[in-house]
Write a protein that holds these residues in place. Structure first.
Motif, PDB file in Angstrom:
ATOM      1  N   GLU A   6       0.837  -1.201   0.000  1.00  8.18           N
ATOM      2  CA  GLU A   6       0.000   0.000   0.000  1.00  8.18           C
ATOM      3  C   GLU A   6       0.870   1.249   0.000  1.00  8.18           C
ATOM      4  O   GLU A   6       1.956   1.254   0.578  1.00  8.18           O
ATOM      5  CB  GLU A   6      -0.913   0.036   1.233  1.00  8.18           C
ATOM      6  N   CYS A  22      -2.785   0.206  -4.041  1.00  7.67           N
ATOM      7  CA  CYS A  22      -2.499  -1.155  -3.579  1.00  7.67           C
ATOM      8  C   CYS A  22      -1.899  -1.883  -4.771  1.00  7.67           C
ATOM      9  O   CYS A  22      -2.606  -2.176  -5.744  1.00  7.67           O
ATOM     10  CB  CYS A  22      -3.786  -1.813  -3.109  1.00  7.67           C
ATOM     11  N   TRP A  36     -10.508  -2.777   0.381  1.00  6.36           N
ATOM     12  CA  TRP A  36      -9.833  -1.834   1.273  1.00  6.36           C
ATOM     13  C   TRP A  36     -10.543  -1.887   2.628  1.00  6.36           C
ATOM     14  O   TRP A  36     -11.783  -1.798   2.695  1.00  6.36           O
ATOM     15  CB  TRP A  36      -9.903  -0.404   0.723  1.00  6.36           C
ATOM     16  N   CYS A  50     -14.725  -2.303  -1.908  1.00  9.37           N
ATOM     17  CA  CYS A  50     -14.237  -3.511  -2.550  1.00  9.37           C
ATOM     18  C   CYS A  50     -14.576  -3.468  -4.032  1.00  9.37           C
ATOM     19  O   CYS A  50     -15.538  -2.806  -4.436  1.00  9.37           O
ATOM     20  CB  CYS A  50     -14.858  -4.751  -1.902  1.00  9.37           C
ATOM     21  N   CYS A  96      -5.157  -3.209   2.285  1.00  7.85           N
ATOM     22  CA  CYS A  96      -5.835  -3.817   1.150  1.00  7.85           C
ATOM     23  C   CYS A  96      -5.647  -5.331   1.227  1.00  7.85           C
ATOM     24  O   CYS A  96      -4.651  -5.819   1.770  1.00  7.85           O
ATOM     25  CB  CYS A  96      -5.345  -3.273  -0.183  1.00  7.85           C
TER      26      CYS A  96
END
Length: 132
Positions: A6, A22, A36, A50, A96
């Motif tokens: 990240e 990410c 996330w 997501c 993530c």
């Protein structure tokens, strides 16, 4: 080494913006849904947003709808979280996670933060602080 990394966190004033990234190292994200998650001090980890492997399906926590946007660039092997109109309550450690989701839907992924589900990969996390 197979890992998620990240980047993009930091300190920002209320009302400001950040873009989190990410990135996958050692494998391709093309076949993975990405989520996330965040954890504020003294609180449980929660799902933020997501996205499906294709990018077609997205899911957001009610607290960030209209302010955050998740996207992915499979050519760059990276997923992004654009965060606008940030509030102090957005402060926390952001993670993530990646998984092919053989069982969960994308919506369920956002409701199931690590370690409640054994995601294939998840990153080390980074701090986001919203403060004046």
């Amino acid at each position: 080494q197979l890992q998620l990394v990240e980047s993009g966190g930091g300190l920002v004033q209320p009302g400001g913006s950040l873009r989190l990234s990410c990135a996958a190292s050692g494998f391709t994200l093309n076949y993975y849904a990405i989520g996330w998650f965040r954890q504020a001090p003294g609180k449980e980890r929660e799902g933020v947003s997501c996205i499906s492997s294709s990018g077609v399906i997205t899911s957001y926590a009610d607290s960030v709808k209209g302010r955050f946007t998740i996207s992915r660039d499979n050519a760059k092997n990276t997923v992004y979280l654009e965060m606008n109109s940030l509030k102090p309550e957005d402060t926390g450690v952001y993670y993530c996670a990646a998984d092919m989701l053989p069982i969960l839907t994308v919506q369920a992924m956002c409701a199931t933060p690590p370690p409640n589900y054994d995601y294939a990969y998840w990153g080390q996390g980074m701090q986001v602080t919203v403060s004046s």
